[in-house]
Design an enzyme around this catalytic site. Structure first.
Site, PDB file in Angstrom:
ATOM      1  N   LYS A 128       0.832  -1.208   0.000  1.00 29.22           N
ATOM      2  CA  LYS A 128       0.000   0.000   0.000  1.00 29.22           C
ATOM      3  C   LYS A 128       0.864   1.254   0.000  1.00 29.22           C
ATOM      4  O   LYS A 128       1.559   1.551   0.964  1.00 29.22           O
ATOM      5  CB  LYS A 128      -0.900   0.053   1.255  1.00 29.22           C
TER       6      LYS A 128
ATOM      7  N   GLY B 121       7.022   5.030   7.846  1.00 27.47           N
ATOM      8  CA  GLY B 121       6.098   6.158   8.019  1.00 27.47           C
ATOM      9  C   GLY B 121       6.379   6.853   9.336  1.00 27.47           C
ATOM     10  O   GLY B 121       7.469   6.719   9.904  1.00 27.47           O
TER      11      GLY B 121
ATOM     12  N   THR C 180       6.087   8.029  13.362  1.00 28.68           N
ATOM     13  CA  THR C 180       6.173   7.273  14.611  1.00 28.68           C
ATOM     14  C   THR C 180       4.783   6.987  15.206  1.00 28.68           C
ATOM     15  O   THR C 180       4.532   5.896  15.723  1.00 28.68           O
ATOM     16  CB  THR C 180       7.074   8.043  15.604  1.00 28.68           C
TER      17      THR C 180
ATOM     18  N   THR D  35       1.952   6.543  13.590  1.00 27.86           N
ATOM     19  CA  THR D  35       1.339   5.451  12.818  1.00 27.86           C
ATOM     20  C   THR D  35       2.058   4.139  13.133  1.00 27.86           C
ATOM     21  O   THR D  35       1.420   3.087  13.239  1.00 27.86           O
ATOM     22  CB  THR D  35       1.410   5.723  11.296  1.00 27.86           C
TER      23      THR D  35
ATOM     24  N   GLU E 119      10.255   1.460  10.183  1.00 28.14           N
ATOM     25  CA  GLU E 119      11.203   2.546   9.850  1.00 28.14           C
ATOM     26  C   GLU E 119      10.426   3.841  10.054  1.00 28.14           C
ATOM     27  O   GLU E 119       9.538   4.160   9.267  1.00 28.14           O
ATOM     28  CB  GLU E 119      11.650   2.440   8.383  1.00 28.14           C
TER      29      GLU E 119
ATOM     30  N   CYS F 243      13.314  11.460   5.630  1.00 31.86           N
ATOM     31  CA  CYS F 243      13.395  11.087   7.049  1.00 31.86           C
ATOM     32  C   CYS F 243      14.807  11.293   7.593  1.00 31.86           C
ATOM     33  O   CYS F 243      15.004  11.450   8.791  1.00 31.86           O
ATOM     34  CB  CYS F 243      12.963   9.640   7.234  1.00 31.86           C
TER      35      CYS F 243
ATOM     36  N   GLU G 169       9.403  16.234  15.114  1.00 31.07           N
ATOM     37  CA  GLU G 169       9.691  16.149  13.680  1.00 31.07           C
ATOM     38  C   GLU G 169       8.769  17.087  12.902  1.00 31.07           C
ATOM     39  O   GLU G 169       7.558  17.013  13.031  1.00 31.07           O
ATOM     40  CB  GLU G 169       9.483  14.704  13.194  1.00 31.07           C
TER      41      GLU G 169
HETATM   42  P1  NDP Z   1       2.310   8.130   7.865  1.00 30.73           P
HETATM   43  O1  NDP Z   1       2.732   7.395   9.065  1.00 30.73           O
HETATM   44  O2  NDP Z   1       1.191   9.096   7.988  1.00 30.73           O
HETATM   45  O3  NDP Z   1       1.915   7.150   6.690  1.00 30.73           O
HETATM   46  C1  NDP Z   1       2.753   6.109   6.247  1.00 30.73           C
HETATM   47  C2  NDP Z   1       1.909   5.070   5.552  1.00 30.73           C
HETATM   48  O4  NDP Z   1       1.075   4.437   6.519  1.00 30.73           O
HETATM   49  C3  NDP Z   1       0.964   5.649   4.504  1.00 30.73           C
HETATM   50  O5  NDP Z   1       0.834   4.738   3.442  1.00 30.73           O
HETATM   51  C4  NDP Z   1      -0.332   5.769   5.278  1.00 30.73           C
HETATM   52  O6  NDP Z   1      -1.458   5.804   4.464  1.00 30.73           O
HETATM   53  C5  NDP Z   1      -0.274   4.502   6.103  1.00 30.73           C
HETATM   54  N1  NDP Z   1      -1.131   4.494   7.301  1.00 30.73           N
HETATM   55  C6  NDP Z   1      -1.757   5.530   7.910  1.00 30.73           C
HETATM   56  N2  NDP Z   1      -2.458   5.086   8.988  1.00 30.73           N
HETATM   57  C7  NDP Z   1      -2.257   3.741   9.059  1.00 30.73           C
HETATM   58  C8  NDP Z   1      -2.688   2.718   9.952  1.00 30.73           C
HETATM   59  N3  NDP Z   1      -3.475   2.984  10.997  1.00 30.73           N
HETATM   60  N4  NDP Z   1      -2.276   1.451   9.735  1.00 30.73           N
HETATM   61  C9  NDP Z   1      -1.453   1.160   8.697  1.00 30.73           C
HETATM   62  N5  NDP Z   1      -1.030   2.086   7.807  1.00 30.73           N
HETATM   63  C10 NDP Z   1      -1.414   3.361   7.984  1.00 30.73           C
HETATM   64  O7  NDP Z   1       3.628   8.850   7.320  1.00 30.73           O
HETATM   65  P2  NDP Z   1       3.719   9.877   6.149  1.00 30.73           P
HETATM   66  O8  NDP Z   1       3.185   9.264   4.905  1.00 30.73           O
HETATM   67  O9  NDP Z   1       3.176  11.176   6.622  1.00 30.73           O
HETATM   68  O10 NDP Z   1       5.313   9.967   5.962  1.00 30.73           O
HETATM   69  C11 NDP Z   1       6.114  10.795   6.694  1.00 30.73           C
HETATM   70  C12 NDP Z   1       6.750  10.055   7.843  1.00 30.73           C
HETATM   71  O11 NDP Z   1       7.478   8.924   7.375  1.00 30.73           O
HETATM   72  C13 NDP Z   1       7.747  10.906   8.585  1.00 30.73           C
HETATM   73  O12 NDP Z   1       7.563  10.735   9.960  1.00 30.73           O
HETATM   74  C14 NDP Z   1       9.081  10.340   8.146  1.00 30.73           C
HETATM   75  O13 NDP Z   1      10.126  10.553   9.068  1.00 30.73           O
HETATM   76  C15 NDP Z   1       8.757   8.901   7.997  1.00 30.73           C
HETATM   77  N6  NDP Z   1       9.735   8.255   7.140  1.00 30.73           N
HETATM   78  C16 NDP Z   1      10.634   7.371   7.703  1.00 30.73           C
HETATM   79  C17 NDP Z   1      11.626   6.780   6.934  1.00 30.73           C
HETATM   80  C18 NDP Z   1      12.593   5.808   7.520  1.00 30.73           C
HETATM   81  O14 NDP Z   1      13.232   5.097   6.742  1.00 30.73           O
HETATM   82  N7  NDP Z   1      12.746   5.735   8.828  1.00 30.73           N
HETATM   83  C19 NDP Z   1      11.747   7.097   5.496  1.00 30.73           C
HETATM   84  C20 NDP Z   1      10.752   8.005   5.026  1.00 30.73           C
HETATM   85  C21 NDP Z   1       9.786   8.567   5.823  1.00 30.73           C
HETATM   86  P3  NDP Z   1      -2.066   7.200   3.904  1.00 30.73           P
HETATM   87  O15 NDP Z   1      -0.952   8.150   3.702  1.00 30.73           O
HETATM   88  O16 NDP Z   1      -2.669   6.775   2.631  1.00 30.73           O
HETATM   89  O17 NDP Z   1      -3.034   7.652   4.912  1.00 30.73           O
END
Ligand code: NDP
Length: 486
Positions: free
Chosen positions: A177, A230, A232, A234, A252, A286, A389
């Site tokens: 997804k 994504g 923290t 989530t 991650e 990130c 962040e």
């Molecule tokens: P989110 O946590 O909002 O979303 C990440 C993914 O999870 C999206 O596909 C989102 O769907 C999905 N999601 C949302 N809610 C749920 C749930 N309850 N259960 C399962 N999946 C869910 O992150 P962002 O997309 O806003 O990305 C930014 C974040 O990602 C930042 O905190 C960044 O630091 C982190 N990141 C970390 C990296 C690493 O390698 N450590 C690399 C890149 C980013 P949808 O968006 O469709 O709602």
């Protein structure tokens, strides 16, 4: 040029299909603020279909030879390279990132991910342990079954392929997804997989929101392995959903990464590196170093020269090749960035560059989500802006007096993803690297990524490691076979 409005579809069992509920969400181009495509608003019924397809494909794919799996993955990599320009343009439109960045980083990295794991599986070794005079053990590493792969919006194809490639390379089948904000390149990847001859059901892509799709995948009893990148908050929900079912989960998550510049650093290199680490992809990586610490003797000069360099960054229409700073991914993210800059002012910060929404670069981008690179000084280390962040084009710069002090500052956050250290003193570099609590420490560089190295975060930046051998291990189950000697 007017882009065509596309209706994106799910990719299930090798076919493009509409969401079963028939609902779609608007997909907005951040540079214009306008809807340019429609993304399926899928739900549990679509996840069920995807899981069923992945389950059906697993027995055959998991028994396919490594050589054959490798061949298909290499073909996918070649097709990504062939479609570089199309994919880069799609990524730029979907995310607002400069097309030059999508061309040079995102898309090449996606093909590298497939190529790397396609070849890695041809060179694996299995451990053997001889139990003196009694038995002989060997370790079988077998695919785990249906895996769930969830990725964010900042590096859409780069991060999704970083999960898909190792997962299917070792023989799993997957339900992936992408973020609902950036669905386009995953959709295009589905067509590439079809063309490459990936068997139906090995990769299934369900588009939609986190609550309606992501949460259903993470809670699904037949998806025993979850790789999530994504935020923290989530990540915590994913961990909560998976824990009662004892799923194998890799998280991650976010970061608040320190970028430390000692007075003995090569200042030209430190400034050039810091401009990138602060503002690449509008600060939406990130690994961006959002907290810059500069040793006192260098502080004034660093702030002056860094600010001068950053003020020259070309902010513009992401589709223009010369653009270095594009748009923020969404209105919500833009509001978040503005909130933190206002908070910085309340917390006593001095905004030395940027700080207010920028004028649109051209008529096409009149309603786009633009915010300029913003530099803030004068904030205490412990304030919210220095601890939370932001994930946007905002950095703080803080002076420090000693090595001991800056290590304390660097570690005084809940996150521990990455750090950069700029110094010409090798002993100091080793000493500081050893004491910083982050999963990656870069010395005199930033974002140098070797796909073989372990990648992940400490503290609230994540659990587990991916990359190279770690990813192959994560996506397999080690089974010990013990053979009696006599
Ligand atoms: P989110 O946590 O909002 O979303 C990440 C993914 O999870 C999206 O596909 C989102 O769907 C999905 N999601 C949302 N809610 C749920 C749930 N309850 N259960 C399962 N999946 C869910 O992150 P962002 O997309 O806003 O990305 C930014 C974040 O990602 C930042 O905190 C960044 O630091 C982190 N990141 C970390 C990296 C690493 O390698 N450590 C690399 C890149 C980013 P949808 O968006 O469709 O709602």
């Amino acid at each position: 040029m007017q882009e065509e409005t596309v209706q994106i579809q799910n990719f299930i069992d090798g076919h493009f299909v509409r969401p079963t509920n028939g609902r779609y969400l608007d997909n907005i181009e951040p540079a214009t603020g306008k809807t340019y495509s429609q993304v399926p608003d899928s739900d549990a019924a679509d996840v069920e279909l995807a899981v069923a397809a992945a389950e059906k494909a697993f027995p055959l794919w998991s028994r396919t030879t490594a050589a054959e799996r490798s061949r298909v993955l290499l073909r996918i990599a070649d097709l990504i390279d062939r479609d570089l320009e199309k994919l880069a343009r799609a990524e730029s439109i979907d995310t607002g990132k400069p097309i030059s960045l999508a061309r040079s980083l995102d898309i090449p990295r996606a093909s590298s991910n497939f190529r790397f794991f396609a070849t890695a599986i041809l060179h694996t070794e299995n451990e053997a342990h001889v139990t003196d005079g009694v038995a002989f053990n060997y370790t079988l590493r077998q695919p785990r079954g249906v895996v769930g792969l969830i990725s964010p919006w900042n590096l859409p194809l780069y991060l999704l392929s970083w999960k898909i490639a190792p997962a299917i390379a070792v023989g799993n089948t997957a339900v992936a997804k992408p973020s609902e904000l950036t669905p386009m390149t995953a959709y295009l990847l589905g067509a590439i997989c079809q063309e490459a001859g990936l068997p139906n059901g090995v990769l299934n892509i369900v588009q939609g929101t986190g609550p309606n799709v992501g949460a259903v995948i993470t809670a699904h009893p037949k998806v025993g392995t979850i790789s999530f990148t994504g935020g923290t908050v989530t990540g915590r929900k994913v961990a909560e959903a998976g824990a009662p079912l004892f799923k194998k989960i890799s998280l991650e998550l976010g970061g608040k990464n320190p970028n430390i510049i000692f007075a003995d650093a090569d200042l030209d290199a430190a400034i050039a590196g810091s401009v990138r680490s602060s503002f690449a992809n509008q600060g939406q990586v990130c690994l961006c170093g959002s907290r810059v610490f500069v040793e006192r003797p260098l502080y004034d000069e660093f702030v002056r020269r860094f600010t001068a360099r950053v003020s020259q960054l070309e902010q513009g229409d992401p589709l223009e090749s010369a653009t270095e700073q594009g748009a923020i991914v969404s209105k919500m993210q833009l509001e978040k960035v503005k909130f933190y800059v206002d908070l910085a002012r309340e917390e006593g910060g001095d905004v030395v560059l940027g700080g207010f929404r920028s004028a649109p670069p051209n008529e096409r981008c009149r309603d786009g989500y633009f915010f300029p690179p913003t530099i803030i000084t004068g904030l205490p280390v412990s304030c919210r802006v220095n601890r939370e962040e932001i994930f946007g084009p905002v950095v703080t710069i803080t002076p420090f007096e000693s090595e001991e002090e800056v290590i304390r500052y660097a570690n005084d956050v809940d996150y521990g993803l990455s750090s950069s250290v700029w110094t010409q003193n090798l002993s100091r570099a080793h000493r500081v690297a050893e004491q910083i609590h982050t999963g990656t420490v870069w010395i005199n560089c930033w974002l140098v990524r070797d796909l073989r190295v372990p990648f992940g975060g400490m503290k609230q930046s994540g659990v587990g490691r991916e990359g190279g051998e770690e990813a192959l291990r994560f996506f397999t189950e080690p089974k010990n076979v013990c053979i009696a000697k006599a």
